[in-house]
Design an enzyme around this catalytic site. Structure first.
Site: not given
Length: 366
Positions: A189, A217, A222, A238, A298, A323, A357
């Site tokens: 980020q 994802y 995070n 991921e 995400d 995003c 976002e």
């Protein structure tokens, strides 16, 4: 320059984003929008600059996206103070050093709130052992001027690491300091202050939820690192190897014992959970051990594929971090057939741009 980063100018651009987001999603039944603002300057942890050579001089440049005109950059107020300090001090050290400056075309800076800095020098030439020696000297010279950093040299099919190729970030989230290893050239980020607000929002909206958490994802963990305390177990996926490596480190260093990362894409996981395919990368993970009532996604700017969207509809709670509000809008057309939007948030990751976002929480209809 000060006028460009005034509070008045920032608030005006943020209000425009709020107006545009509400208008785009106006045909959905929405709760009140919660807006999370950014610092008005020194908020960006990363910065990338081309390097312009002018006889014996060289300097950072950027290109105007409209006119393509070259702009000399001496200070960069949106980047952290750490990056700005390094920008000022590295150029005078590069100018007299032929090995370091020759064929150098770009410098990338990657900083953290915890005070770590990584500098990547990119070249149109093969890097030699002599280059490594000079890069080590550069690192020491910067340290003597108060810039403690790691240095990486990159050329075609070549990467030379002086010390390490990562930084370790520390983010205060809901009274806990969370440690995140962030590897050079992998996604993180960009706005750490807003990222903290995103993590605290996600932690808040998931408190009291039942069952386990599935995350697609997950990057370097995070969200999953921060949310693990709210769930019995967390299974995150991921596909990028560097991000999976970072996530595994972050699980260990944060002493998280209920989180597992699987190196799968969202599409692959959907096939696995439907028992359409078996994956060696799921060896040792029994999907039947998980009761995932909540799923967090995400996705990249392209949004979610149709198979993943259909899979999401089976979960009680969906947390969607977007995003790209346009693909979010498209995906919500599908998701609101079975779910209702209960939380709605805007996170201003990229001030002074049109980028938005968004965070949305959907609960399944009875």
């Amino acid at each position: 320059m000060a006028e460009c980063f005034s509070n008045e100018k920032y608030q005006q651009q943020l209000e425009n984003k709020v107006t545009n987001l509400k208008a785009l999603l106006s045909h959905f039944s929405l709760p009140d929008l919660t807006v999370y603002s950014s610092p008005i300057s020194h908020y960006r942890m990363r910065a990338e600059f081309r390097i312009w050579h002018d006889k014996d001089d060289l300097y950072h440049i950027m290109y105007d996206k409209n006119t393509k005109k070259r702009i000399k950059v001496e200070t960069f107020p949106i980047a952290t103070a750490l990056v700005n300090d390094a920008m000022q001090k590295i150029i005078p050290l590069l100018k007299p050093n032929y090995l370091l400056r020759h064929m150098l075309f770009q410098i990338d800076y990657f900083s953290t709130l915890s005070g770590e800095l990584l500098i990547t020098l990119l070249y149109h030439k093969k890097l030699s052992d002599e280059w490594r020696v000079e890069a080590e000297k550069l690192k020491q010279q910067l340290a003597e001027q108060g810039v403690n950093c790691h240095i990486i040299g990159r050329a075609s099919n070549q990467k030379i690491v002086i010390d390490v190729d990562y930084v370790d970030e520390v983010l205060p989230v809901m009274g806990n300091n969370l440690i995140y290893r962030q590897v050079e050239n992998s996604f993180t980020q960009p706005n750490a202050a807003v990222n903290i607000k995103m993590l605290e929002w996600a932690t808040s909206v998931t408190q009291g939820l039942s069952g386990d958490l599935l995350e697609f994802y997950c990057g370097n963990g995070n969200f999953s690192i921060a949310l693990a305390r709210n769930f019995r177990k967390v299974l995150a996926t991921e596909i990028a190897k560097a991000s999976v490596y970072s996530a595994q480190h972050n699980i260990a260093v944060n002493h998280i014992n209920n989180l597992i990362i699987a190196r799968l894409s969202a599409e692959e996981f959907t096939s696995a959970i439907r028992k359409e395919r078996e994956f060696n990368r799921l060896k040792g993970i029994n999907l039947d051990d998980y009761q995932c009532d909540t799923v967090l996604v995400d996705p990249p700017r392209a949004g979610l594929d149709i198979e993943t969207l259909n899979n999401l509809k089976s979960y009680k709670t969906i947390i969607y971090i977007s995003c790209n509000p346009h693909t979010l809008c498209e995906n919500l057309q599908q998701l609101t057939e079975t779910h209702s939007i209960k939380h709605f948030a805007l996170f201003d990751q990229f001030p002074y741009t049109e980028h938005i976002e968004t965070g949305v929480v959907l609960h399944k209809n009875n």
